[in-house]
Design a protein around this motif. Structure first.
Motif, PDB file in Angstrom:
ATOM      1  N   HIS A 196     -14.659   0.052  -0.307  1.00 53.83           N
ATOM      2  CA  HIS A 196     -13.485  -0.796  -0.040  1.00 53.83           C
ATOM      3  C   HIS A 196     -13.861  -2.195   0.447  1.00 53.83           C
ATOM      4  O   HIS A 196     -13.231  -3.173   0.088  1.00 53.83           O
ATOM      5  CB  HIS A 196     -12.602  -0.170   1.046  1.00 53.83           C
ATOM      6  CG  HIS A 196     -11.863   1.048   0.617  1.00 53.83           C
ATOM      7  ND1 HIS A 196     -12.485   2.160   0.126  1.00 53.83           N
ATOM      8  CD2 HIS A 196     -10.547   1.344   0.633  1.00 53.83           C
ATOM      9  CE1 HIS A 196     -11.575   3.080  -0.154  1.00 53.83           C
ATOM     10  NE2 HIS A 196     -10.389   2.608   0.145  1.00 53.83           N
ATOM     11  N   ARG A 282      -4.581   0.069  -4.050  1.00 57.58           N
ATOM     12  CA  ARG A 282      -5.177   1.339  -4.467  1.00 57.58           C
ATOM     13  C   ARG A 282      -4.122   2.447  -4.492  1.00 57.58           C
ATOM     14  O   ARG A 282      -4.095   3.282  -5.393  1.00 57.58           O
ATOM     15  CB  ARG A 282      -6.324   1.730  -3.529  1.00 57.58           C
ATOM     16  CG  ARG A 282      -7.587   0.925  -3.735  1.00 57.58           C
ATOM     17  CD  ARG A 282      -8.626   1.224  -2.658  1.00 57.58           C
ATOM     18  NE  ARG A 282      -9.808   0.389  -2.775  1.00 57.58           N
ATOM     19  CZ  ARG A 282     -10.854   0.651  -3.562  1.00 57.58           C
ATOM     20  NH1 ARG A 282     -10.880   1.750  -4.279  1.00 57.58           N
ATOM     21  NH2 ARG A 282     -11.883  -0.179  -3.623  1.00 57.58           N
ATOM     22  N   MET A 373     -10.508   2.606 -10.501  1.00 55.40           N
ATOM     23  CA  MET A 373      -9.721   2.476  -9.265  1.00 55.40           C
ATOM     24  C   MET A 373     -10.320   1.376  -8.422  1.00 55.40           C
ATOM     25  O   MET A 373     -11.355   1.560  -7.789  1.00 55.40           O
ATOM     26  CB  MET A 373      -9.736   3.825  -8.522  1.00 55.40           C
ATOM     27  CG  MET A 373      -9.215   3.795  -7.092  1.00 55.40           C
ATOM     28  SD  MET A 373      -7.549   3.181  -6.899  1.00 55.40           S
ATOM     29  CE  MET A 373      -6.557   4.653  -7.159  1.00 55.40           C
TER      30      MET A 373
END
Ligand SMILES: *Cc1c(COP(=O)(O)O)cnc(C)c1O
Length: 394
Positions: A196, A282, A373
């Motif tokens: 992330h 996300r 993703m």
């Protein structure tokens, strides 16, 4: 459309990020300067822990944790086979024995009932700790693991590499952030580009335990301290008269150089400011995948939209996984497989692990595929991925 490759994960660097790095490069510090503490404090606040220690990468974070918890030759530690190899390797760095427990087929997380079975089959003291992983971004119920760990005098290291910003809801209805130190002794994060928060390389340890915190600070830089109150040698030996001289320091333990650079911390700090935005994106992407595939018979299972899930990965289970994988690759969609079960890696087979030992993880491995993703995945790109999957199964 889309001549460009669509990977499963990708970093997102903005002009502000670049500015932050450039400013640090022009400052007086390249390695471990003021940006480190700033990043640590901001990160601790983000996850809700008391302390944070920035290190070179997530693997170094795991290694330092095992050292701080004093893992020794032969100590048994339980982890999941569905994780990146580093979650297990850190135990081996200290000579410990890795015991893999199977996963829960619904959540793909370490199955607490399987862990209990292992613990109950041995005499107390056989096992030293548990390393649960917030796999794919789904938070482990650490309240339940803490109870179990206390019953058997175990420590817990939470591998939160997939889940900054993730949380689970405890028995009192409270949100418990991954890495907040409420239940686990230590937690770790990674700032590898697919995670992330990207810093090139980088890692963070979070904890609420001040003793472990101090130990980690020392272990991060060779076991050296400049904290006078902890000095073991005398002022006289050090060469001072009434005080320790300014040059003096002590190496009190066998540590490593696992420092993060100041410019990496500046990048991490700048990225951290956008973390919630990325997380929201996300979750939107997850929702769209879920809706597109809900009820489709080629999907054996998909993790669905789970509250508190940080969606590092979006995993589905399908029939004819190889066929789908190749079809996507032909269309320049680079889906990925997470993970090949660690207990069946050749390195771990030498300790006796073999096919059939962890059947749920092994069955999962034969069907799983992680779809693209990442926050900058566009709606058009995602629709292209969805269309190509649907097309394959027509
Ligand atoms: C990425 C990752 C690590 C290792 O982090 P690095 O920064 O690459 O060393 C450990 N555990 C998990 C679950 C990871 O995804």
């Amino acid at each position: 459309m889309s001549q460009q490759v669509i990977p499963y994960g990708k970093q997102y660097i903005t002009e502000t990020d670049i500015q932050a790095v450039v400013e640090t490069l022009q400052s007086d510090y390249l390695t471990q300067g003021p940006k480190i503490k700033e990043f640590e404090d901001a990160f601790a606040q983000y996850v809700g822990s008391k302390y944070a220690v920035a290190v070179a990468n997530g693997t170094a974070a795991l290694h330092l944790n095992c050292l701080a918890l004093n893992i020794k030759e032969g100590d048994k530690v339980i982890t999941t086979p569905i994780t990146f190899a580093a979650s297990a390797n850190c135990i081996r760095y200290c000579g410990g024995e890795v015991v893999f427990a199977d996963i829960d087929p619904e959540t793909y997380l370490l199955d607490i009932n399987k862990v209990r079975e292992l613990l109950e089959a041995s005499s107390k003291g056989t096992y030293k700790g548990i390393i649960p992983v917030d796999f794919a971004g789904r938070a482990v119920d650490l309240e339940a693991f803490r109870k179990l760990a206390d019953e058997f005098d175990l420590w817990i290291i939470e591998d939160s590499c997939h889940s900054p910003g993730g949380y689970f809801t405890d028995s009192k209805g409270q949100k418990q952030n991954c890495g907040n130190g409420e239940f686990a002794d230590l937690a770790i994060f990674s700032f590898h580009p697919v995670k992330h928060i990207a810093a090139g390389e980088g890692g963070m340890i979070t904890t609420n335990d001040v003793d472990l915190y101090k130990k980690l600070l020392k272990l991060r830089t060779h076991g050296i301290t400049k904290d006078e109150s902890s000095y073991e040698n005398s002022i006289e030996f050090a060469g001072g008269e009434s005080d320790y001289p300014a040059w003096y320091m002590e190496m009190q333990e066998l540590g490593y150089n696992y420092r993060l650079t100041d410019f990496q911390a500046a990048l991490g700090l700048s990225q951290l400011k956008r973390a919630d935005e990325g997380l929201e994106r996300r979750r939107d992407i997850a929702k769209k995948y879920f809706n597109a595939f809900e009820g489709k018979d080629f999907i054996k299972d998909q993790s669905g939209v789970v509250e508190g899930h940080a969606y590092h990965l979006y995993v589905i289970e399908v029939e004819d996984r190889l066929g789908l994988y190749n079809h996507l690759r032909t269309n320049k969609i680079f889906a990925q497989i997470h993970y090949i079960p660690t207990h069946l890696m050749p390195y771990y087979r030498q300790f006796g692990w073999k096919v059939g030992d962890r059947p749920i993880a092994e069955t999962y491995y034969r069907h799983c595929i992680s779809l693209p993703m990442f926050p900058t995945l566009t709606d058009e790109e995602q629709q292209f991925v969805i269309d190509k999957i649907t097309e394959y199964y027509k």
